[in-house]
Design a protein around this motif. Structure first.
Motif, PDB file in Angstrom:
ATOM      1  N   UNK A  41      52.067 147.883  47.179  1.00  0.00           N
ATOM      2  CA  UNK A  41      52.983 148.217  48.276  1.00  0.00           C
ATOM      3  C   UNK A  41      53.642 146.960  48.865  1.00  0.00           C
ATOM      4  N   UNK A  42      53.397 145.792  48.244  1.00  0.00           N
ATOM      5  CA  UNK A  42      54.050 144.565  48.703  1.00  0.00           C
ATOM      6  C   UNK A  42      53.354 143.898  49.874  1.00  0.00           C
ATOM      7  N   UNK A  43      52.115 144.306  50.144  1.00  0.00           N
ATOM      8  CA  UNK A  43      51.378 143.760  51.289  1.00  0.00           C
ATOM      9  C   UNK A  43      50.377 142.714  50.797  1.00  0.00           C
ATOM     10  N   UNK A  44      50.349 141.557  51.472  1.00  0.00           N
ATOM     11  CA  UNK A  44      49.339 140.547  51.144  1.00  0.00           C
ATOM     12  C   UNK A  44      47.960 141.051  51.544  1.00  0.00           C
ATOM     13  N   UNK A  45      46.975 140.730  50.720  1.00  0.00           N
ATOM     14  CA  UNK A  45      45.595 141.157  51.001  1.00  0.00           C
ATOM     15  C   UNK A  45      44.687 139.937  51.042  1.00  0.00           C
ATOM     16  N   UNK A  46      43.877 139.850  52.103  1.00  0.00           N
ATOM     17  CA  UNK A  46      42.901 138.773  52.225  1.00  0.00           C
ATOM     18  C   UNK A  46      41.510 139.272  51.852  1.00  0.00           C
ATOM     19  N   UNK A  47      40.874 138.571  50.934  1.00  0.00           N
ATOM     20  CA  UNK A  47      39.460 138.815  50.636  1.00  0.00           C
ATOM     21  C   UNK A  47      38.642 137.668  51.192  1.00  0.00           C
ATOM     22  N   UNK A  48      37.486 137.987  51.781  1.00  0.00           N
ATOM     23  CA  UNK A  48      36.543 136.932  52.178  1.00  0.00           C
ATOM     24  C   UNK A  48      35.275 137.202  51.393  1.00  0.00           C
ATOM     25  N   UNK A  49      35.032 136.383  50.373  1.00  0.00           N
ATOM     26  CA  UNK A  49      33.952 136.691  49.425  1.00  0.00           C
ATOM     27  C   UNK A  49      33.164 135.446  49.015  1.00  0.00           C
ATOM     28  N   UNK A  50      32.010 135.696  48.394  1.00  0.00           N
ATOM     29  CA  UNK A  50      31.168 134.604  47.888  1.00  0.00           C
ATOM     30  C   UNK A  50      31.812 133.978  46.653  1.00  0.00           C
ATOM     31  N   UNK A  51      31.335 132.783  46.283  1.00  0.00           N
ATOM     32  CA  UNK A  51      31.978 132.033  45.194  1.00  0.00           C
ATOM     33  C   UNK A  51      31.843 132.708  43.825  1.00  0.00           C
ATOM     34  N   UNK A  52      30.707 133.344  43.569  1.00  0.00           N
ATOM     35  CA  UNK A  52      30.569 134.023  42.276  1.00  0.00           C
ATOM     36  C   UNK A  52      31.618 135.118  42.124  1.00  0.00           C
TER      37      UNK A  52
ATOM     38  N   UNK B 144      42.322 134.782  48.470  1.00  0.00           N
ATOM     39  CA  UNK B 144      40.865 134.810  48.370  1.00  0.00           C
ATOM     40  C   UNK B 144      40.272 133.659  49.176  1.00  0.00           C
ATOM     41  N   UNK B 145      39.572 133.996  50.255  1.00  0.00           N
ATOM     42  CA  UNK B 145      38.894 133.009  51.088  1.00  0.00           C
ATOM     43  C   UNK B 145      37.421 133.013  50.711  1.00  0.00           C
ATOM     44  N   UNK B 146      36.947 131.866  50.224  1.00  0.00           N
ATOM     45  CA  UNK B 146      35.570 131.797  49.758  1.00  0.00           C
ATOM     46  C   UNK B 146      34.958 130.459  50.193  1.00  0.00           C
ATOM     47  N   UNK B 147      33.730 130.224  49.785  1.00  0.00           N
ATOM     48  CA  UNK B 147      33.058 128.986  50.155  1.00  0.00           C
ATOM     49  C   UNK B 147      31.562 129.203  50.273  1.00  0.00           C
ATOM     50  N   UNK B 148      30.833 128.124  50.491  1.00  0.00           N
ATOM     51  CA  UNK B 148      29.372 128.208  50.560  1.00  0.00           C
ATOM     52  C   UNK B 148      28.904 129.169  51.652  1.00  0.00           C
ATOM     53  N   UNK B 149      27.772 129.787  51.409  1.00  0.00           N
ATOM     54  CA  UNK B 149      27.157 130.619  52.434  1.00  0.00           C
ATOM     55  C   UNK B 149      26.848 129.771  53.665  1.00  0.00           C
ATOM     56  N   UNK B 150      27.175 130.266  54.820  1.00  0.00           N
ATOM     57  CA  UNK B 150      26.889 129.544  56.056  1.00  0.00           C
ATOM     58  C   UNK B 150      28.019 128.652  56.535  1.00  0.00           C
ATOM     59  N   UNK B 151      29.099 128.548  55.766  1.00  0.00           N
ATOM     60  CA  UNK B 151      30.183 127.643  56.137  1.00  0.00           C
ATOM     61  C   UNK B 151      31.047 128.219  57.262  1.00  0.00           C
TER      62      UNK B 151
END
Lengths: 204, 204
Positions: free
Chosen positions: B95-106, B9-16
């Motif tokens: 299926x054994x595959x890593x998944x990346x999410x890019x989402x807001x902190x909430x 899970x890749x997250x962080x402030x808006x605009x970063x």
């Protein structure tokens, strides 16, 4: 980054190649750390140097250090003491320098109790047969010693659950690269950096 | 390795610069993962594509997904919904595959509750002034929106303590390299590999 250094504990079954990986780390690693030389009462092997591979001490000298609270950890293993002098480690950490320990599993668990913020890395053979083969080919031990080590190794692998990371020592450069990655990654862990970021909010 | 994939899970402030880093990960990363495209009700910006940058949906469509339990997480942010469809993520992980999410902190905090074994990475600006400058220079928002975002960002940085790692987005390649390192390192973490090693002992 925290102002304090990070303690990195490299451990694993006897014969897995901890010493070789540690030496490769010192020679080729791109991460910066100091190595804490262990103290032992076992005999020096060909090619080893006092103060480089180990501090080689007598039983009496070693037991005096224990009595005086001078050991971060120690263990008796195959009739010899192995341990880590506390003073050097503490000085380096206080100065903001990462310190690498290469120690036996019993000692690692003692360090875990005293310094739970350390990074505990378990070096492991790809499988037990390869561990047996590696010990046998070292050719310095009799069958009884080898069997004893194998039993010990099984116990030690079962202890892996007490560590943070498991690194397979299939090829030395792979193991080194993985350990480097763990060190870099741990320096980004939130518990280690949160204070720095709290300052950022305050400074705006 | 665990047979299941790892959720990142890749997250962080808006605009970063989450989106930019995520795109760089997809283009240049040497680690293997699938990207989970988010769903949103905000308008498409120039250069964006439906199904690539986001699934762009109406309010009604989005609220139907929520009602049907189809969202792993969602949040309303600056008057628009953002969220992650659950189905795709679960299929890939199974299926054994890593998944990346890019989402807001909430949203990230909702995922943390549902999938605590995920790796939670907080992307952060080197300091808040540089965050302000980056938002301003995007030039698509009025002052009120900018101020609102800044207040939000302060809150979000305070939320960093809920994450596993903090990665500074000073230079994109650095951020990508650090995230890759975290992913590799997490694949060596004992809780993720212990079952494999228990088999090793059993097989000897």
């Amino acid at each position: 980054m925290s102002s304090k250094g990070m303690l990195i504990v490299l451990s694993g079954p006897s014969g897995v190649g901890k010493g070789t990986v540690r030496k490769a780390m010192l020679e080729t690693s791109t991460v910066k750390f100091d190595y804490s030389v262990s103290m032992t009462t076992r005999n020096m092997r060909p090619g080893e140097q006092d103060g480089v591979d180990y501090y080689f001490r007598t039983n009496e000298q070693f037991e005096n250090e224990i009595k005086n609270g001078g050991m971060l950890e120690y263990a008796k293993y195959v009739d010899h003491y192995y341990g880590t002098p506390l003073k050097y480690v503490q000085q380096k950490l206080d100065a903001g320098i990462d310190v690498l320990l290469e120690i036996e599993v019993n000692g690692a668990m003692q360090v875990r109790e005293k310094m739970p913020n350390g990074v505990f890395i378990f070096l492991t053979p790809p499988d037990l047969p390869s561990l047996r083969s590696r010990i046998t080919h070292r050719g310095t031990d009799d069958q009884k010693t080898i069997d004893k080590r194998m039993e010990q190794a099984k116990k030690e692998i079962a202890m892996m659950s007490n560590y943070d990371y498991a690194v397979v020592n299939d090829k030395i450069p792979n193991a080194v690269k993985n350990i480097e990655g763990i060190i870099r990654s741990e320096h980004l862990s939130v518990p280690r950096v949160i204070d720095k970021y709290k300052k950022i909010i305050g400074e705006d």
